[in-house]
Design a protein around this motif. Sequence first.
Motif, short mmCIF file in Angstrom:
data_model
loop_
_atom_site.label_atom_id
_atom_site.label_comp_id
_atom_site.label_asym_id
_atom_site.label_seq_id
_atom_site.Cartn_x
_atom_site.Cartn_y
_atom_site.Cartn_z
N GLU A 74 14.53 8.17 -1.11
CA GLU A 74 14.94 9.59 -1.08
C GLU A 74 15.36 10.06 -2.46
OE1 GLU A 74 18.12 9.51 -2.14
OE2 GLU A 74 19.28 10.26 -0.42
N TRP A 75 14.93 9.31 -3.48
CA TRP A 75 15.04 9.72 -4.89
C TRP A 75 16.48 9.91 -5.39
CZ3 TRP A 75 12.12 14.04 -2.27
CH2 TRP A 75 10.85 13.60 -1.86
N GLY A 76 17.43 9.29 -4.71
CA GLY A 76 18.82 9.42 -5.15
C GLY A 76 19.44 10.76 -4.80
N TRP B 207 17.15 1.12 -2.02
CA TRP B 207 17.08 2.58 -2.00
C TRP B 207 16.83 3.07 -3.42
CZ3 TRP B 207 21.22 -0.46 -0.84
CH2 TRP B 207 22.22 -0.54 -1.83
N ARG B 208 15.84 3.98 -3.52
CA ARG B 208 15.55 4.58 -4.82
C ARG B 208 16.76 5.38 -5.29
NH1 ARG B 208 10.16 6.08 -5.81
NH2 ARG B 208 11.03 7.77 -7.07
N THR B 209 17.01 5.32 -6.59
CA THR B 209 18.17 6.01 -7.13
C THR B 209 17.79 7.24 -7.94
OG1 THR B 209 18.10 4.58 -9.06
CG2 THR B 209 19.55 3.89 -7.27
N LEU C 171 8.28 -1.88 4.54
CA LEU C 171 7.99 -0.44 4.66
C LEU C 171 8.72 0.33 3.57
CD1 LEU C 171 6.87 2.07 6.20
CD2 LEU C 171 9.03 2.10 7.47
N LYS C 172 7.95 1.08 2.78
CA LYS C 172 8.56 2.04 1.85
C LYS C 172 8.58 3.37 2.58
CE LYS C 172 7.56 4.48 -2.48
NZ LYS C 172 6.74 4.46 -3.70
N TYR C 173 9.76 3.98 2.69
CA TYR C 173 9.93 5.16 3.53
C TYR C 173 10.36 6.33 2.67
CZ TYR C 173 10.58 7.10 8.24
OH TYR C 173 10.47 7.82 9.41
N ASP C 174 9.44 7.26 2.45
CA ASP C 174 9.60 8.35 1.49
C ASP C 174 10.35 9.53 2.10
OD1 ASP C 174 9.24 9.64 -0.93
OD2 ASP C 174 7.10 9.22 -1.03
N ASN C 175 10.43 10.62 1.37
CA ASN C 175 11.32 11.71 1.77
C ASN C 175 10.62 13.06 1.81
OD1 ASN C 175 13.85 12.75 2.48
ND2 ASN C 175 14.31 13.26 0.34
N ILE D 69 0.87 -1.18 0.00
CA ILE D 69 0.00 0.00 0.00
C ILE D 69 0.91 1.22 0.00
CG2 ILE D 69 -1.82 1.22 1.24
CD1 ILE D 69 -2.24 -1.44 2.86
N ASP D 70 0.68 2.15 -0.94
CA ASP D 70 1.50 3.38 -0.97
C ASP D 70 0.77 4.49 -0.21
OD1 ASP D 70 3.12 5.74 -2.31
OD2 ASP D 70 4.18 3.91 -2.91
N ASP D 71 1.03 5.72 -0.54
CA ASP D 71 0.54 6.91 0.18
C ASP D 71 -1.00 6.93 0.26
OD1 ASP D 71 0.68 9.29 1.52
OD2 ASP D 71 1.77 10.37 -0.04
N CYS D 72 -1.52 7.71 1.22
CA CYS D 72 -2.94 8.07 1.34
C CYS D 72 -3.80 7.02 2.03
CB CYS D 72 -3.56 8.40 -0.03
SG CYS D 72 -2.62 9.57 -1.01
N THR E 209 3.78 13.01 4.61
CA THR E 209 4.02 12.18 3.42
C THR E 209 3.92 13.11 2.20
OG1 THR E 209 1.73 11.66 2.86
CG2 THR E 209 2.78 10.31 4.59
N CYS E 210 4.17 12.57 1.03
CA CYS E 210 4.16 13.42 -0.16
C CYS E 210 2.75 13.90 -0.49
CB CYS E 210 4.80 12.70 -1.35
SG CYS E 210 6.55 12.43 -1.06
N ALA E 211 1.72 13.19 -0.02
CA ALA E 211 0.35 13.64 -0.27
C ALA E 211 -0.21 14.40 0.94
CB ALA E 211 -0.54 12.44 -0.61
N GLN F 258 14.36 10.17 -9.36
CA GLN F 258 13.01 10.71 -9.23
C GLN F 258 11.99 9.70 -9.76
OE1 GLN F 258 10.95 12.69 -8.17
NE2 GLN F 258 12.21 14.21 -7.14
N ASP F 259 10.71 10.05 -9.61
CA ASP F 259 9.65 9.08 -9.93
C ASP F 259 9.62 8.71 -11.41
OD1 ASP F 259 9.09 9.52 -7.32
OD2 ASP F 259 7.00 10.06 -7.63
N ILE F 260 9.34 7.44 -11.63
CA ILE F 260 9.18 6.91 -12.98
C ILE F 260 7.81 7.30 -13.53
CG2 ILE F 260 8.16 4.70 -12.24
CD1 ILE F 260 9.93 3.34 -14.39
C1 GLA Z 1 6.88 10.08 -3.89
C2 GLA Z 1 7.44 8.70 -4.20
C3 GLA Z 1 6.44 7.92 -5.03
C4 GLA Z 1 5.13 7.79 -4.27
C5 GLA Z 1 4.60 9.19 -3.90
C6 GLA Z 1 3.42 9.11 -2.95
O1 GLA Z 1 6.75 10.85 -5.03
O2 GLA Z 1 8.66 8.82 -4.88
O3 GLA Z 1 6.95 6.64 -5.37
O4 GLA Z 1 5.33 7.02 -3.12
O5 GLA Z 1 5.61 9.96 -3.26
O6 GLA Z 1 2.93 10.37 -2.58
#
Ligand code: GLA
Length: 403
Positions: free
Chosen positions: A189-191, A206-208, A152-156, A76-79, A126-128, A210-212
């Motif tokens: 943390e998007w690299g 670890w993410r390398t 756990l996916k841990y965002d930035n 489950i991601d954000d929100c 969170t990002c949202a 920005q978002d795909i």
């Molecule tokens: C960031 C992350 C995405 C996603 C969104 C959710 O942009 O990089 O993968 O989790 O936040 O708000």
Amino acid sequence: MTPCRTLRSIAAFALLALLAGTPAHALDNGLARTPPMGWNSWNAFHCNVSAKLVEATADAMVASGMKAAGYTYVNIDDCWLLKQRGPHGELVPDPAKFPQGIKAVADYVHSKGLKLGIYESAGATTCAGYPGSLGHEKQDARQFASWGVDYLKYDNCGDRDGETYEQRYTAMRDALLATGRPIVYSLCEWGRKSPWRWAPSVGNLWRTTQDITPRWHTDQPDNQYPQGILDILDQQAALSHASHPGAWNDPDMLEVGNGYLSDNENRAHFSLWALLNAPLIAGNDLRHMSDAVRSILTNREVIAVDQDWGGRQGYRVHRNGNADVWAKPMSDGSVAVILLNRGRGPLHIATTAAAIGLKHAASYTVRNLWQHRSHMSRGVIAADVPTHAVAMFRVWPGKHTVL
Ligand code: GLA
């Protein structure tokens, strides 16, 4: 100094050096010995998450053959939560989306033989815009563990001045370890701060970048949103050395089956991510996927490249205009190879067994991982590759029978 004192000083120095070189709390959770495989809600559903969606996705993971092919985590991601913490500072799942809470969903997912993942952020929000875990790491980690969360996916987002990236991400690592529950820890943390330098002792991946986004190429400069498949690929070329079993570079979740990617683009994306030892986290709607998309996601010969126990990440051997050659050494002495046509219009692309690091042999078995057919070669590996596509092979010195 007497020889004896010299020896003693050397021993003391060696001990100090050893202690200094050992991170105080290296991540040692024994998880993700091969890159994690699963699904995440974000790419296809963004904030539209619910217990219903997650449970139906778990069902689809089983029914589609994805579970049998190795997919395990339903994430489950954000929100998923309310905008305010509860009276005791706890995170509150949104009752409109998760009427029975997260534990009930975890129980359902576990009953299917799968595992549940959740999302939080290492900042104030969170990002949202939901409450982040900064300053609440211990409490939130305990809550996740009590629900039966496995990932756990841990965002930035919601970053504040004060703590460094390493401190914020390490705080959650220690909080997760303290729960005693095995929880895969995915840093996002998007690299930004070169996580390949410090994250191997903090997280399992670890993410390398920005978002795909589901596009072949966006022409955005490195690390600006949105990143297409080739943009992300090119940022991985220098990172192969950093990953190893338990600690993986994450070029972001899959877009296979999303947007307007063609079948060839989907195949190329999946092949390249497998060669990079990327986590194979599907990002499409598993409940309604075409046969073509399902068969791409369940191609076991390609998945075997990603999941090879040796865990040596693939690297770019050569680039010539729109023709790329990528290779990955496999633990049985074979080499996986991708001939990538980045451009428009067909290309003949060729490499050799020697160029991809194979030992000399009189002949080689060349297995096409998409056509599931083998042929013998004296050492040339070549294909006519259509626009925006790959040919992917696995090559063994001598005669090899693929079972
Ligand atoms: C960031 C992350 C995405 C996603 C969104 C959710 O942009 O990089 O993968 O989790 O936040 O708000």
